[in-house]
Design an enzyme around this catalytic site. Structure first.
Site, PDB file in Angstrom:
ATOM      1  N   THR B  96       0.863  -1.179   0.000  1.00  0.00           N
ATOM      2  CA  THR B  96       0.000   0.000   0.000  1.00  0.00           C
ATOM      3  C   THR B  96       0.897   1.226   0.000  1.00  0.00           C
ATOM      4  OG1 THR B  96      -1.822  -1.091   1.149  1.00  0.00           O
ATOM      5  CG2 THR B  96      -1.757   1.301   1.279  1.00  0.00           C
ATOM      6  N   LYS B 171      -7.899   1.142  -2.441  1.00  0.00           N
ATOM      7  CA  LYS B 171      -7.483   0.835  -1.060  1.00  0.00           C
ATOM      8  C   LYS B 171      -7.671   2.054  -0.164  1.00  0.00           C
ATOM      9  CE  LYS B 171      -5.412  -1.477   2.332  1.00  0.00           C
ATOM     10  NZ  LYS B 171      -4.050  -1.990   2.419  1.00  0.00           N
ATOM     11  N   LYS B 239       0.175   5.234   8.344  1.00  0.00           N
ATOM     12  CA  LYS B 239       0.869   5.302   7.058  1.00  0.00           C
ATOM     13  C   LYS B 239      -0.168   5.424   5.935  1.00  0.00           C
ATOM     14  CE  LYS B 239       1.964   2.098   4.189  1.00  0.00           C
ATOM     15  NZ  LYS B 239       2.364   0.874   3.498  1.00  0.00           N
TER      16      LYS B 239
END
Lengths: 288, 288
Positions: B96, B171, B239
């Protein structure tokens, strides 16, 4: 069983109908009497012009009105239900109101020898029409046991959550969940649109995992289309959130995002969205 | 098929294992070489000391590392994968990362005659171990068609979301949903506890309706118990949220609650919760 139903709004009208169809002898009261007449014409029960007269001889009196003040009026006001109910009768209130007014009216009922249940519902108008409401009940177990079989006529899940007030508190938990969840979903779907993604395809994929929610599955597509002319109205949600925020002042639970989302709903109201579905939060992001 | 896997963290280790077990000839690379040796010992594949040597002769190179910088290093750095990959080979990245670095590296890959897919996953460590990940892919359809059957060895749902970058953007939508949703759920369950309700009973009742979510059903009970020593860690969530907030600056999507929840996660980190599950937001409310 001889019962009464007070308040024939979008929820009460079909709920009272389910009771009559289940074989009970239902007498109704509604502030606007024409609707009570229409109900009796449709379902074959009786109607009376005041709460006090509508509850005469009933073992259980159901009630579903607007807010705290409406509830005080219909139960404890002039010609209110408490004046006409016989000793040992039960008042089961389906209105979403504060835990405070619930405890106040339950104490008054106890003084008069009446049982009291607070029993707010979720499932919306469709749940009321289809007899598939979730009913969250507060009260003592014996009183609950008498009313529960009748509530099954319009309830898919009828659960005793503890003493009087706990039905309302459970409903508040439900609304707090929805506030943060719908805002998160709104930010996500608006982000998807801004990013040029196919929103419906995104929903299809992410609804299989940790982001899944009833709101995503049932409101995602209409949110992307900007359709809000249905469902649980923003005005009602703000009434409920006011109750949540007020109760949180008493019990000390922090509600930082719930409080912000309530402010967002105020902006939706100002834009003319008082009757829009709760999912209309996305409109503020899409057209700031 | 001869393939490679770069990065054997909690996700990559079992994912590479699924590929080997599915009959492919897998060569792995890991920054800490001992883990690559352990992997080869467990699954019977090969390992090499650099990305450039690990990818030699492979038709598809899978990759799952930490963040934007790690990805740049392992692909385009000294002894990076792009140096060793043969023309026409495909790089499929499961990390990701930002859509920005994805587009940058995909452009570099194209210059070298390589295919590129961004393919972040959701489903966590359990999904990786059980081969039930959701894989959100960006890239061109021909490249996707070659890699998709191999991704099925660890994916329950592998979907092409559009051109390169769209996997990452999907995502992000997922993580934005979760941020607001978990905060709403945290406020609600903490309110339930403060109100003296039986939280598990509340979850049982309200998870049948409009407040339902995967998080409520899978994290509600552990949140009430204050157990966070598992799941998707707060460090990783921060993150991901940084990537979301950064991308939103570019596409103009407002993320007011996501931004606040990111701040709340910062406080969880400060309390020592860097490795706690994402559901630990409730801890800030329960113990302010």
């Amino acid at each position: 069983m001889k019962v009464s139903f007070l308040g024939l709004g979008v929820m009460g009208y079909p709920m009272a109908g389910h009771l009559q169809r289940a074989g009970h002898d239902v007498t109704v009261y509604n502030r606007t009497e024409a609707k009570a007449k229409a109900w009796a014409g449709e379902y074959g029960g009786s109607h009376r012009p005041t709460p006090a007269t509508a509850v005469e001889g009933s073992e259980i009196v159901f009630c579903c009105v607007g807010n705290d003040d409406d509830l005080r009026q219909v139960l404890a006001g002039k010609d209110g239900a408490f004046q006409g109910m016989g000793k040992g009768a039960i008042l089961a209130d389906h209105t979403t109101v504060s835990a405070e007014v619930t405890r106040e009216l339950a104490a008054l009922a106890a003084q008069k020898g009446l049982g009291y249940l607070d029993a707010p519902v979720s499932g919306g108008q469709a749940g009321a029409v289809n007899g598939k409401l979730t009913v969250m009940v507060g009260g003592d177990p014996q009183t609950f046991a008498k009313a529960e079989p009748l509530m099954q006529s319009y309830g898919r899940a009828v659960t005793l959550m503890g003493p009087v007030g706990n039905g309302q508190l459970t409903k508040m938990v439900n609304q707090i969940c929805i506030a943060g969840l719908v805002q998160g979903l709104s930010e996500a779907l608006n982000f998807a649109a801004k990013a040029g993604l196919d929103g419906n395809k995104v929903i299809e994929v992410i609804s299989k995992g940790a982001a899944q929610s009833w709101q995503m599955e049932n409101r995602g597509t209409t949110m992307l289309e900007g359709k809000f002319d249905f469902g649980f109205a923003v005005d009602w949600m703000r009434k409920d959130l006011a109750i949540c925020l007020d109760e949180a002042r008493r019990n000390g639970a922090p509600l930082p995002v719930t409080a912000i989302v309530d402010q967002f709903y105020q902006r939706v109201q100002e834009r003319g969205g008082k009757r829009w579905d709760t999912s209309s939060l996305i409109q503020l992001l899409a057209n700031p």
